[in-house]
Design a protein around this motif. Sequence first.
Motif, mmCIF file in Angstrom:
data_model
loop_
_atom_site.group_PDB
_atom_site.id
_atom_site.type_symbol
_atom_site.label_atom_id
_atom_site.label_comp_id
_atom_site.label_asym_id
_atom_site.label_seq_id
_atom_site.Cartn_x
_atom_site.Cartn_y
_atom_site.Cartn_z
ATOM 1 N N GLY A 1 18.702 19.971 -48.533
ATOM 2 C CA GLY A 1 18.164 19.860 -47.181
ATOM 3 C C GLY A 1 16.922 20.677 -46.925
ATOM 4 N N THR A 2 16.145 20.977 -47.977
ATOM 5 C CA THR A 2 14.948 21.808 -47.789
ATOM 6 C C THR A 2 13.660 21.101 -48.227
ATOM 7 N N VAL A 3 13.712 19.757 -48.277
ATOM 8 C CA VAL A 3 12.490 19.016 -48.619
ATOM 9 C C VAL A 3 11.438 19.209 -47.532
ATOM 10 N N ASP A 4 11.859 19.163 -46.257
ATOM 11 C CA ASP A 4 10.907 19.182 -45.146
ATOM 12 C C ASP A 4 10.442 20.590 -44.776
ATOM 13 N N SER A 5 9.956 21.304 -45.752
ATOM 14 C CA SER A 5 9.377 22.629 -45.519
ATOM 15 C C SER A 5 7.906 22.551 -45.871
ATOM 16 N N LEU A 6 7.045 22.842 -44.908
ATOM 17 C CA LEU A 6 5.602 22.641 -45.099
ATOM 18 C C LEU A 6 5.043 23.390 -46.308
ATOM 19 N N PRO A 7 5.299 24.695 -46.456
ATOM 20 C CA PRO A 7 4.748 25.381 -47.627
ATOM 21 C C PRO A 7 5.295 24.837 -48.946
ATOM 22 N N LEU A 8 6.569 24.393 -48.947
ATOM 23 C CA LEU A 8 7.153 23.870 -50.186
ATOM 24 C C LEU A 8 6.607 22.485 -50.512
ATOM 25 N N ILE A 9 6.387 21.632 -49.489
ATOM 26 C CA ILE A 9 5.779 20.317 -49.720
ATOM 27 C C ILE A 9 4.357 20.495 -50.240
ATOM 28 N N ALA A 10 3.584 21.311 -49.541
ATOM 29 C CA ALA A 10 2.177 21.503 -49.907
ATOM 30 C C ALA A 10 2.053 22.112 -51.303
ATOM 31 N N GLY A 11 2.892 23.108 -51.588
ATOM 32 C CA GLY A 11 2.852 23.734 -52.904
ATOM 33 C C GLY A 11 3.213 22.763 -54.011
ATOM 34 N N SER A 12 4.187 21.900 -53.733
ATOM 35 C CA SER A 12 4.621 20.911 -54.715
ATOM 36 C C SER A 12 3.478 19.957 -55.066
ATOM 37 N N ILE A 13 2.834 19.400 -54.050
ATOM 38 C CA ILE A 13 1.737 18.455 -54.284
ATOM 39 C C ILE A 13 0.576 19.144 -54.991
ATOM 40 N N MET A 14 0.189 20.302 -54.474
ATOM 41 C CA MET A 14 -1.023 20.957 -54.989
ATOM 42 C C MET A 14 -0.817 21.555 -56.369
ATOM 43 N N SER A 15 0.403 21.941 -56.728
ATOM 44 C CA SER A 15 0.611 22.519 -58.067
ATOM 45 C C SER A 15 0.275 21.492 -59.145
ATOM 46 N N LYS A 16 0.656 20.239 -58.915
ATOM 47 C CA LYS A 16 0.363 19.189 -59.911
ATOM 48 C C LYS A 16 -1.119 18.851 -59.931
ATOM 49 N N LYS A 17 -1.748 18.847 -58.753
ATOM 50 C CA LYS A 17 -3.192 18.558 -58.686
ATOM 51 C C LYS A 17 -3.987 19.662 -59.389
ATOM 52 N N LEU A 18 -3.615 20.911 -59.138
ATOM 53 C CA LEU A 18 -4.356 22.041 -59.723
ATOM 54 C C LEU A 18 -4.149 22.119 -61.233
ATOM 55 N N ALA A 19 -2.964 21.714 -61.693
ATOM 56 C CA ALA A 19 -2.693 21.731 -63.134
ATOM 57 C C ALA A 19 -3.457 20.631 -63.864
ATOM 58 N N SER A 20 -3.949 19.642 -63.102
ATOM 59 C CA SER A 20 -4.609 18.488 -63.720
ATOM 60 C C SER A 20 -6.085 18.704 -64.029
ATOM 61 N N GLY A 21 -6.630 19.859 -63.680
ATOM 62 C CA GLY A 21 -7.925 20.260 -64.225
ATOM 63 C C GLY A 21 -9.176 19.859 -63.477
ATOM 64 N N ALA A 22 -9.072 19.272 -62.281
ATOM 65 C CA ALA A 22 -10.276 18.866 -61.542
ATOM 66 C C ALA A 22 -10.984 20.090 -60.953
ATOM 67 N N ASP A 23 -12.273 19.928 -60.647
ATOM 68 C CA ASP A 23 -13.053 21.006 -60.029
ATOM 69 C C ASP A 23 -12.915 21.000 -58.511
ATOM 70 N N SER A 24 -12.786 19.816 -57.928
ATOM 71 C CA SER A 24 -12.617 19.669 -56.482
ATOM 72 C C SER A 24 -11.597 18.561 -56.221
ATOM 73 N N ILE A 25 -11.029 18.558 -55.001
ATOM 74 C CA ILE A 25 -9.956 17.620 -54.688
ATOM 75 C C ILE A 25 -10.166 17.029 -53.292
ATOM 76 N N VAL A 26 -9.999 15.703 -53.185
ATOM 77 C CA VAL A 26 -9.953 15.047 -51.873
ATOM 78 C C VAL A 26 -8.547 14.488 -51.693
#
Length: 433
Positions: free
Chosen positions: A172-197
């Motif tokens: 029951g902790t999916v709907d936590s803003l910092p946890l959602i944002a961290g989840s999405i951004m961790s994969k984006k940041l690990a993927s090696g891009a210089d900037s993100i939209v």
Amino acid sequence: MRMYDVIVKKRDGGELSKEEIEFFVKGYTNGEIPDYQAAALTMAIYFKGMTQEETATLTQAMVDSGETIDLSAIKGHKVDKHSTGGVGDKVTFIVGPLVASVGVPVAKMSGRGLGHTGGTLDKLESVKGLQIEMSKEEFIHNVNEHKLSVAGQTGNLAPADKKLYALRDVTGTVDSLPLIAGSIMSKKLASGADSIVLDVKTGSGAFMKTLEDSEALAREMVNIGNNLGKNTVAVISDMNQPLGFEVGNANEIREAAEILQGKRVEDLRELSLEIASHMTVLAEVFSDYEEAYQALEKNLENGKAFASFRKLIEAQHGDTAMIDDLSLLPQASYDIEVAAEEDGFVSAIDAESIGVAAMYLGAGRATKDDEINHGVGITLQKKIGDEVKAGEALVILHSDEENAQASINKVKEAYNISKEKVESPTLIHKVIK
């Protein structure tokens, strides 16, 4: 350091230190911290929240929990694009070629779908022979040579996120803003891009149903990206009805290709140009948004963007005959009209229900082991604000079953007809930098 003390500190509203967050992520990933303690901490975060600094530290710790993709061998400023998910969202197939057409490298790591419709990779595989699994060397070569490649995620990216998400899903902790944002951004940041939209969806077919929640998520993710040294922009776009007119796999590829050939599907065209413009400005190819938009719009009309798309298909061993003649893409056996039962105007379409109707046809997966049927899908005939007469088609189902009653019922649930005309929803609500 004890996990018990970390849990109590957050339970009481304290701000966790970098060392405490790293201790938790490392310990949970390697199995030293049990599920019950991790669940206690995520519930404490759910109720007490996290500061921007805590969220950025958590995200970086999740990035550092596994491999990161080194794209330094790709020449130029690499900009990634991520959508929080929607129905009929084939924007990647338009944006990637558009951005590549002005010389900006797009090294896109994508996933498969689970739920409403197929993911980016599933849709691409509608093209016969197309390969999304490739060596890192081939991936980098394709981006350097053609400025665009779309591949399946390889390696062990952000394993802490994968483990944490599975835990949040059942506690029951999916709907936590910092946890959602961290989840999405961790994969984006690990993927090696210089900037993100980021394309953050809002509405009935989105994860975030309200504009307020979508804006909060967008700001959280932009703050994470900028705090961790990646210029990040978020576009909040509407998902109160499917994007474009096609929902499925092959039919979404067809619609994207038609737009790249100059067809005007206004919502898809506008959103694609919006996202591509921000990407090319972040890559410093253009000095401002207006200049970028005009140049990219020109490349939609002169065929350069379509040429980039065709080159992507060819470089990844897809059958380009299917792109030159879109009628060769997979097609279903039956076309079934779902008609309106009364006169009026379309006042609402539950996008999620349309996605579920497509999944019932076989366009998406109910479980991760389900096979995707590339030929089935849905073509919308009416969207919000359109007038409709009783007996007139609302959608056409493309089905391999002669009787697709479950999908028909779901479509009927999705559409709301009113006597008064309503305006089409605003497509782009806000841009956050």
